[in-house]
Design a protein around this motif. Sequence first.
Motif, PDB file in Angstrom:
ATOM      1  N   TYR A 170      57.631  16.826  11.556  1.00 25.19           N
ATOM      2  CA  TYR A 170      56.869  16.956  12.508  1.00 25.19           C
ATOM      3  C   TYR A 170      57.505  16.851  13.807  1.00 25.19           C
ATOM      4  CZ  TYR A 170      52.903  17.037  15.558  1.00 25.19           C
ATOM      5  OH  TYR A 170      52.044  17.200  16.663  1.00 25.19           O
ATOM      6  N   LEU A 171      57.924  15.791  14.037  1.00 24.30           N
ATOM      7  CA  LEU A 171      58.439  15.274  15.652  1.00 24.30           C
ATOM      8  C   LEU A 171      59.680  16.264  15.679  1.00 24.30           C
ATOM      9  CD1 LEU A 171      58.590  11.564  15.517  1.00 24.30           C
ATOM     10  CD2 LEU A 171      57.016  12.966  16.769  1.00 24.30           C
ATOM     11  N   GLN A 172      60.389  16.758  14.827  1.00 23.19           N
ATOM     12  CA  GLN A 172      61.352  17.849  15.165  1.00 23.19           C
ATOM     13  C   GLN A 172      60.641  19.143  15.384  1.00 23.19           C
ATOM     14  OE1 GLN A 172      63.376  17.666  11.381  1.00 23.19           O
ATOM     15  NE2 GLN A 172      65.236  16.767  12.487  1.00 23.19           N
ATOM     16  N   VAL A 173      59.804  19.439  14.907  1.00 23.49           N
ATOM     17  CA  VAL A 173      59.172  21.084  15.205  1.00 23.49           C
ATOM     18  C   VAL A 173      58.047  20.788  16.590  1.00 23.49           C
ATOM     19  CG1 VAL A 173      59.049  21.734  12.751  1.00 23.49           C
ATOM     20  CG2 VAL A 173      56.883  20.729  13.911  1.00 23.49           C
ATOM     21  N   ARG A 174      57.718  19.455  16.815  1.00 30.40           N
ATOM     22  CA  ARG A 174      56.961  19.121  17.863  1.00 30.40           C
ATOM     23  C   ARG A 174      57.961  19.149  19.406  1.00 30.40           C
ATOM     24  NH1 ARG A 174      53.539  14.046  19.428  1.00 30.40           N
ATOM     25  NH2 ARG A 174      55.432  13.154  20.016  1.00 30.40           N
ATOM     26  N   ASP A 175      58.929  18.263  19.121  1.00 34.89           N
ATOM     27  CA  ASP A 175      59.820  17.891  20.280  1.00 34.89           C
ATOM     28  C   ASP A 175      61.276  18.390  20.129  1.00 34.89           C
ATOM     29  OD1 ASP A 175      57.510  16.381  21.105  1.00 34.89           O
ATOM     30  OD2 ASP A 175      58.027  14.760  20.046  1.00 34.89           O
TER      31      ASP A 175
END
Lengths: 361, 361
Positions: free
Chosen positions: A354-359
């Motif tokens: 999730y953090l990879q696709v968000r940030d």
Amino acid sequence: MQRRTFIRGLGTGSLALGAGAAGVSHAKGKTEHKWRMVTTWPKNFPGLGTGAEKLAELIETLSGGRIRVRVFGANELVPPFEVFDTVARGTAQIGHGAAYYWKGKSEAAQFFSAVPFGLTAQEMNGWLYHGGGLELWTELYDRFGLIPAPAGNTGVQMGGWFNKEIDSLEDLKGLKMRIPGLGGEVLKRAGGTPVNLAGNELFIALQNNTIDATEWVGPYNDLAFGLYKAAKYYYYPGWHEPGTTLEAMINKDAFAELSEDLQAIVLNACKVVNQDMLAEYTVRNPNALKTLLSEHKVELRRFPDDVIERLRALSEEVVAEIGARDAFSKRVYASFRSFLEQARRWGGLTELTYLQVRDGT
Amino acid sequence: MQRRTFIRGLGTGSLALGAGAAGVSHAKGKTEHKWRMVTTWPKNFPGLGTGAEKLAELIETLSGGRIRVRVFGANELVPPFEVFDTVARGTAQIGHGAAYYWKGKSEAAQFFSAVPFGLTAQEMNGWLYHGGGLELWTELYDRFGLIPAPAGNTGVQMGGWFNKEIDSLEDLKGLKMRIPGLGGEVLKRAGGTPVNLAGNELFIALQNNTIDATEWVGPYNDLAFGLYKAAKYYYYPGWHEPGTTLEAMINKDAFAELSEDLQAIVLNACKVVNQDMLAEYTVRNPNALKTLLSEHKVELRRFPDDVIERLRALSEEVVAEIGARDAFSKRVYASFRSFLEQARRWGGLTELTYLQVRDGT
């Protein structure tokens, strides 16, 4: 004392906003138990010391004043590293600290605060509350007449303050660094010299070059200690403390004297503070980092990949060795290890992706 | 009732282990307040419904039985989507649900549960407890005579169950999917048809092909509903719900009748459950996922990068539009947006970097 009076004056308004930990008058309650809380932190130190104060106030508020808790900062009643024995002896009824400070009592204690390349805050709470961790911790502290409770979390910490840049593994050789617990053992194996100092001694030691580097917590706390005045480079990530659990330790005899609702109030107040401290750090750290970078011209650095990779391999060695030392440590390590494996699988699909696709870039 | 009797019988032993939410007899307390709790979840549904039960039990325990709370599952007293009005009216004193179910009352309510590509659980707690979020939420619910409190978090959810593979944006066109709140609006803009159904209606709808896909929560809950029997592909990550906050809503008049210590007990019990539910999901989800993959041969899929990228762009549009709709929404959006920006910066140095160095390939 003045601070208490001020907080009491806030009345119920703040409660409606969910402040909870403050704002209730104690007029109705008759004091049944007078407790002392000793802490390893400077009095009212941001996050850690204020977390201990919140815990004391919350116990008073929820009990309607039936329990009163007087908080002592480091060195006010006893030195920080005597907190454990002071509560075990019953000179104080409750303490606030971090379990890795007590590795002299049992090396296994360190698993309940922070493990290098170990669990994040969310994962620590999973392991402790629903994965068997707190049962093991309870068993350990029971030997000393204490009951442990998670009572705060810093989240992923920073890697620390360095007087020189860390460009390769060579730069760790001979490095004299304040870094407690298992992280210190890892540094030692990488050729450095770990030192254990209480928080309030760090700034002087770093400024006097008694140490070359120190980790403490994160921007909010590091700014408060003025560490940026004594070292230039601020490294991330905090590989050695990815979600450090702070603790309350409660004297068993004092706990046994409480009625059942008061026992529940003490333990659940710890749970509230456990969550609240992490939430506070999540807000204050980025703001403090901004101040460090823009006002104090601190230089932010990421540890090089090969350094991280080596520290990771050494961490696995160290943790496995500590976890093989005696029968109890073996049980703790087995439980921790199996939880870490499942947390990694799950975190890979959720938090990390999730953090990879968000940030991610 | 039998369950309560059983739990009461556990005595203080479980308390010493920090169970806290259960295990205290109420012999001493005189009941002063009889409350009803209505919930949007099936009675005792894993995580969500059991979280509501824990909240009720904890309020009883901490109050020494002065408040008793009777819990009603979805459709026991009222249908799930009437929970908000039922508590506002005072037919029940407290409710347990999720704020995005009440977007008919105010679109801005959705910010307090889950925002696509928004905040994780840890970040939500930061925003709500220390970043101004709960003050705004309180202001909104005050219009309806309610007090909100965060009371549970699912963590990063899964992307959902699909009858066909999602290989490109084309596959979202015409897709009839159960997905509530802002995520539903995003799907609509991608050409799909969002449907809002309560949890207990999902399985039948998916099996009857009334819908082509559904998201619900994560493996622990999805396994309990048997969704794997009605769809083959299980997608991640849950871009639309990265850290969904569950809520308690409390009738203001009922709250005002409580003494100050009981008010603090109700609000802090919500805080305890808020943390406990996330910890429980962090443990149960990976175990349930294992069962889904190995026993039920579910096929795990990651959304393709271009699909994620498009959903991200649409999410920003949708959230900005909702956040511009009226004066109050503008304030909520401004607060949320600025917190998200700082959380991204901080998370990039901590959680994301840490998980990459710990688990990355």
